[in-house]
Design an enzyme around this catalytic site. Structure first.
Site, PDB file in Angstrom:
ATOM      1  N   HIS A 186      -0.647   8.673   9.084  1.00 16.93           N
ATOM      2  CA  HIS A 186      -1.331   9.543   8.123  1.00 16.93           C
ATOM      3  C   HIS A 186      -2.843   9.343   8.151  1.00 16.93           C
ATOM      4  O   HIS A 186      -3.571  10.103   7.522  1.00 16.93           O
ATOM      5  CB  HIS A 186      -0.806   9.295   6.709  1.00 16.93           C
TER       6      HIS A 186
HETATM    7 ZN   LIG Z   1       7.324   7.692   6.891  1.00 20.64          ZN
END
Ligand SMILES: [Zn+2]
Length: 295
Positions: A106
């Site tokens: 992320h």
């Molecule tokens: Zn994950």
């Protein structure tokens, strides 16, 4: 990895030793050097890195990451990313490298989120490209959450194929565009998941013809995960790992496996899935593995 959530999401401390013991029984565990900052700067905005290095971050940024800033956040980022780099070197030399952590997908070029400060796989992939040691890199992200940071970082890089198979109704709720995204409905089980791999992912990967593979073997696809919304059985997760790793080994592709997310309510199930991934890697590539980690 996943959205900020209660502390109980993590593998309880008392289960870390059994996981490491299980890994050490299978193959030698090596500590890896920390990532040099210069390699992080090839992917991440240097100003962003400098602020995090010095602790000049805002509450909003801490909330996006899911942790309060501390020197340990920075140390863990460098340690885990260093382990993925070491696993990359191992893959180049013996075919397979493993990081028992990693997969912080992320992390974007200019901001941290979802437990991800540095994007370890993106950093190592960029190093491979810049050093001329690979020219067509597949990042196969089978963590239950979309690899949004990786997708954004390589959006305009044709030498990297980003593939993300993930739960549609899950973090991140504003998704980036990977080269191939396979969003799956809540509760997807073994048959539909493996079918998607065979019918949708395999042809695209074959057409791309990679010369290096990163495999994010997220265990958060497993039923009972606190931050996943899919429902693979333990046997289904193992079949997933076997499919990916046997294909890569048969194709003779240097492959790095990173563990990515896993937040199962049952720590024993999570440990078994992690060790199953190691067994799948060793089974596919033989006994030549030289893993980096723990990260
Ligand atoms: Zn994950």
């Amino acid at each position: 990895m996943g959205s900020p959530a209660p502390r109980r999401q993590f593998l309880p401390r008392e289960f870390i030793a059994p996981l490491l013991d299980g890994a050490a029984a299978r193959l030698p565990l090596l500590d890896a050097p920390d990532l040099p900052w210069a390699l992080a700067e090839a992917v991440h905005d240097p100003a962003f890195l400098a602020r995090w290095r010095d602790g000049r971050v805002t509450r909003i940024e801490e909330r996006a990451l899911g942790f309060a800033w501390s020197p340990a956040v920075v140390e863990r980022g460098l340690g885990s990313s260093g382990a993925t780099l070491a696993a990359t070197r191992d893959a180049l030399s013996v075919g397979l490298g493993v990081n028992l952590g990693g997969g912080t997908h992320h992390a974007h070029a200019g901001h941290a989120e979802g437990f991800s400060f540095l994007n370890d796989v993106a950093i190592s992939a960029r190093w491979l490209l810049d050093s001329g040691q690979a020219s067509r890199i597949l990042i196969l992200d089978l963590d239950v959450h979309q690899g949004n940071g990786t997708a954004a970082i390589f959006a305009r890089e044709e030498r990297v194929l980003t593939v993300s198979v993930h739960a549609q109704n899950n973090y991140p709720f504003r998704k980036e565009v990977s080269d191939l995204d396979i969003p799956l409905p809540d509760g997807t089980g073994d048959a539909a998941y493996l079918n998607a791999l065979d019918r949708e992912v395999a042809p695209v990967v074959a057409a791309f013809a990679p010369d290096f593979v990163y495999y994010l073997a997220g265990a958060d696809v497993l039923e009972g995960d606190q931050l996943g919304k899919l429902a693979l059985s333990p046997a289904g997760v193992r079949r997933r790992d076997d499919r990916v790793l046997r294909w890569a080994a048969r194709a003779g592709l240097p492959t790095v496996t990173v563990m990515a997310g896993g937040y199962n309510r049952d720590p024993h199930a999570l440990i078994a899935a992690r060790l199953g991934t190691l067994d799948a890697a060793l089974g596919a590539f033989g006994c030549a593995a030289s893993p980096a980690g723990p990260a």
